[in-house]
Write an enzyme that holds these catalytic residues in place. Structure first.
Site: not given
Ligand code: ADP
Length: 300
Positions: A220, A248-249, A218, A14
């Site tokens: 928070s 998510g990771d 979802l 990145d």
């Protein structure tokens, strides 16, 4: 230690610049900061699990050009087993060029697959699945590779988790081969071709597309889980959100870590919510992933 978790996925370098705002087409801006770090959803999820104490291996392809060897070394330093990482001398690793605008934190990202795009079905066929409990996949590798990996997992009695990110329409065909599907609201809406109303209903509708279980995250609001027997709702931990990229990771890495330890589904869901909340309350992606001792202490 034999890895209980095998992540098959992408690895990127990145390259991140912070600018006052996002540039217009053709415009040159003066940025304030530059940094580069290890990313890619496969690498992120493997590192998240390793930090939490899991025995985890990463299967990937990282060309040695452009500091690829250093990327492998940093995964190893995190405790990730890299014996299934192919390192062709003449290839360039995947890269993500990220511009973050200071005004609103919005970003622009361009990725180039590099070696990620050359992960092959043959590499999947050569994977050692003996002792593996969980195979973890995302959607940044070529689709036939993901499909073959799901097939091998089913044949070998290995449980599979597909994090269907980033969304790809062709990913729909994979769903009947998946044990646990993890999606966020955007991905869920794309699969369902409809705005989300009730999350439990949405998770059930996603399950009807083929996976044995669905975890719909979802933000928070936490997440919902639906499988053949039960439906569960878990709340997110209340935190001050600083940087939600990579939540998510972190959640995926934490979930398979807890499940591979034999924790109950309820405990594993709580644990993964806590790990993701920790990540959103710290800056960066891998930099924001908690270590086991600090997460356990925080959860008490
Ligand atoms: P993704 O990061 O893949 O877009 P979500 O935004 O649904 O997915 O976030 C994944 C998980 O991260 C959530 O289930 C929750 O545990 C945690 N999370 C995200 N945003 C917040 C927040 N503002 N506060 C607490 N937890 C959060």
């Amino acid at each position: 230690m034999k890895p209980a978790i095998l992540v098959l996925g992408s690895v990127n370098r990145d390259l991140i610049v912070h600018a006052p705002r996002l540039p217009q087409p053709g415009e040159t801006l003066r940025g304030q900061r530059f940094g580069s770090c290890l990313g890619g959803k496969g690498a992120n999820q493997a590192v998240a699990a390793a930090r939490l104490g899991a025995a985890v291996a990463l299967a990937a392809r990282i060309g040695q050009q452009e500091n690829g060897a250093a990327m492998v070394a940093s995964l190893r330093a995190e405790g990730v087993d890299v014996s299934a990482v192919l390192q062709p001398a003449d290839e360039t690793p995947g890269v993500a060029l990220i511009v973050v605008g200071a005004e609103d934190g919005e970003n622009q990202i361009v990725t180039v697959a590099g070696s990620n795009g050359r992960v092959s079905v043959e590499q999947v066929d050569a994977l050692e699945l003996d002792g593996v409990q969980w195979l973890v996949l995302q959607q940044e590798l070529p689709l036939p590779v993901i499909e073959r990996a799901l097939e091998r997992a089913r044949q070998s009695g290995v449980r599979s988790l597909l994090n269907a990110a980033p969304f790809r329409e062709e990913g729909r065909a994979l769903l009947p081969r998946v044990d646990v599907l993890v999606v966020n609201e955007t991905e869920a809406e794309a699969f369902l071709r409809a705005p989300l109303a009730d999350p439990i209903q949405a998770a059930r509708a996603l399950r009807a597309l083929g996976p044995l279980a669905v975890l719909l995250t979802l933000g928070s609001e936490g997440a919902v889980w639906v499988d053949g027997q039960q439906q569960l709702r878990v709340s997110a931990r209340k935190v001050q959100a600083v940087d939600t990229v990579g939540a998510g990771d972190t959640l995926v890495g934490a979930l398979v870590t807890a499940l591979s330890e034999g924790q109950s589904l309820e405990v594993a869901l709580q644990f993964s919510q806590a790990a993701a909340a920790w990540a959103v309350s710290h800056p960066g992606v891998q930099d924001a992933m908690p270590r086991r001792a600090e997460l356990d202490a925080w959860m008490e």
